[in-house]
Motif scaffolding. Structure first.
Motif, short mmCIF file in Angstrom:
data_model
loop_
_atom_site.label_atom_id
_atom_site.label_comp_id
_atom_site.label_asym_id
_atom_site.label_seq_id
_atom_site.Cartn_x
_atom_site.Cartn_y
_atom_site.Cartn_z
N ASN A 1 69.43 46.47 69.57
CA ASN A 1 69.78 45.06 70.04
C ASN A 1 70.88 44.61 69.22
O ASN A 1 70.67 43.95 68.14
CB ASN A 1 68.70 44.02 70.15
CG ASN A 1 68.88 42.50 70.50
OD1 ASN A 1 69.92 42.16 70.72
ND2 ASN A 1 68.08 42.05 71.02
N PRO B 1 67.34 37.99 75.17
CA PRO B 1 68.42 39.22 75.11
C PRO B 1 69.81 38.95 75.82
O PRO B 1 69.80 37.98 76.78
CB PRO B 1 67.68 40.33 75.73
CG PRO B 1 66.47 40.02 75.58
CD PRO B 1 66.33 38.50 75.66
N GLN C 1 70.33 46.52 81.81
CA GLN C 1 69.95 47.56 81.00
C GLN C 1 69.84 48.90 81.67
O GLN C 1 70.55 49.98 81.66
CB GLN C 1 69.20 47.29 79.99
CG GLN C 1 69.55 46.28 78.95
CD GLN C 1 68.53 46.38 77.79
OE1 GLN C 1 67.37 45.50 77.82
NE2 GLN C 1 68.73 47.05 76.76
N LEU D 1 73.02 45.97 74.51
CA LEU D 1 72.97 44.65 74.16
C LEU D 1 74.09 43.99 73.29
O LEU D 1 73.68 43.09 72.29
CB LEU D 1 71.71 44.11 73.69
CG LEU D 1 70.20 44.53 74.78
CD1 LEU D 1 69.21 43.94 74.01
CD2 LEU D 1 70.60 43.71 76.08
#
Length: 411
Positions: free
Chosen positions: A71, A107, A114, A283
């Motif tokens: 992330n 997120p 994703q 991300l």
């Protein structure tokens, strides 16, 4: 110590190097009154020990890292928190609240985005090696089916090795079906695109950075993990190609797509798309997507131009990765974010998907010696990516050392 351990856990889980985690924990310790703390960072756990003065007993704490999900938006926020603490703009209580806010943030992209991004890596990878609309669509579908199947297996406790093997097998099966069908397409581009989507580029780069920086235990563990993932991918490819060859399907290593010998706009666009989709999958904040797309195009263009000089794949990849490491680290310093965010997506187009597929086809066709050499070249190319990225960052450090932040006296 609790704050430092939680910060280290987030950084390590987000894909940061052991050296960066060690440095961040040390900065937090100096900022909040724990100088000279001993830090031990491995891939699975982080430990901090402190020996107080006055003969008091030492204090040791450890935190395990159970889930490692990249992330990069969270990673950038954690680096900003550490920087604010080092510059003494953030009291300890506020730092705890800030860390809780970082953990609880939504997120940067939904989970569905994703999934689509991973499939787009496969489609763009097919375009990268000369595939048209049909191979790109087939690679998109194969990557999507493989990812959803892997997620289904993960919910049932199946290990990552078999998830990767099955995803690679699905991509190879789509390739075999295209070869056996009536369409006249270069079906090898499909599996190459899927392989590019599956190769763990992030872990590969970080493993080489850890090893070169002297964190041999963490670097070795990461590298072994990467090798197991590559082995799983090759196993899935090899099983399907062997069965196809046994049943007389025309799967041959003689008709495989190759890297263009000169600059080509579709392949350059595919490289930019791979880098952008890779960034979305990990991300990366939206503001960094345009420079990352440009970096992916630069990496691919440099690689193609170097290969046009008849330079082997591994050295050409190393030079292109070094260039990206240099430019990406400079851009990251300018934006004051971890270099991993700007560099790792840009080297995704350099992943040796075609070499891995060619090697497995040669093994399936009975040419063991040539297949082993091709797979060794693929592994050398993969390792050259990680080494080149690190060397590029070190070259920038030689020319322009990282700026040190002077500690101010507390008021």
């Amino acid at each position: 110590m609790d704050l430092a351990l939680r910060v280290g856990e987030l950084m390590l889980a987000g894909g940061e190097t052991a050296e960066a985690v060690d440095r961040a924990i040390g900065r937090l310790g100096r900022a909040y009154g724990l100088p000279h703390a001993e830090v031990n960072v491995t891939l699975a756990a982080i430990g901090v020990s402190y020996l107080p003065r006055g003969g008091r007993p030492p204090v040791t704490a450890e935190r395990r890292v159970r889930r490692r999900l990249p992330n990069y938006a969270r990673l950038a926020a954690v680096h900003e928190l550490v920087r604010d603490a080092q510059e003494q703009r953030l009291p300890l209580r506020q730092a705890r609240y800030a860390l809780s806010d970082i953990i609880g943030r939504r997120p940067a992209y939904p989970a569905s985005v994703q999934v689509v991004a991973l499939s787009l890596i496969g489609a763009a990878g097919a375009v990268l090696v000369g595939g048209g609309p049909v191979p790109a669509l087939a690679a998109f579908a194969a990557a999507l089916i493989g990812d959803r199947t892997g997620d289904w297996l993960a919910r049932r406790g199946i290990t990552d090795f078999f998830q990767m093997a099955l995803a690679a097998a699905i991509g190879t099966l789509v390739t075999v079906l295209l070869v056996a069908g009536p369409l006249d397409v270069r079906a090898g581009t499909v599996i190459i695109g899927v392989v590019i989507a599956l190769i763990p580029g992030r872990a590969l780069v970080v493993s080489m950075q850890d090893g070169i920086a002297g964190d041999l235990v963490t670097g070795t563990i990461r590298l072994v993990e990467v090798l197991f993932t590559i082995t799983a991918i090759l196993s899935g490819i090899g099983a399907v190609t062997y069965l196809a060859a046994r049943h007389g399907l025309p799967v041959s290593p003689t008709d495989l797509p190759t890297v263009p010998s000169s600059f080509a706009a579709p392949q350059t666009f595919g490289a930019a798309a791979i880098a952008t989709a890779f960034a979305v999958y990990h991300l990366v904040p939206r503001g960094y997507l345009p420079p990352i797309a440009l970096g992916g195009a630069v990496a691919w263009t440099a690689y193609v131009e170097i290969r046009a000089l008849e330079v082997p794949a591994a050295p050409a990849t190393a030079v292109a990765a070094t260039l990206i490491g240099l430019l990406g680290t400079a851009f990251a310093r300018w934006r004051r974010v971890p270099a991993l965010i700007c560099v790792t997506p840009c080297i995704a187009p350099l992943m040796p998907g075609s070499l891995m597929y060619r090697g497995m086809l040669q093994l399936s066709a009975g040419n063991s010696a040539r297949g082993a050499l091709t797979l060794a070249e693929a592994l050398a190319t993969a390792l050259a990516i990680g080494a080149g990225v690190y060397i590029g960052g070190e070259l920038l450090r030689v020319v322009r050392p990282a700026r040190r932040v002077l500690r101010r006296r507390p008021v």
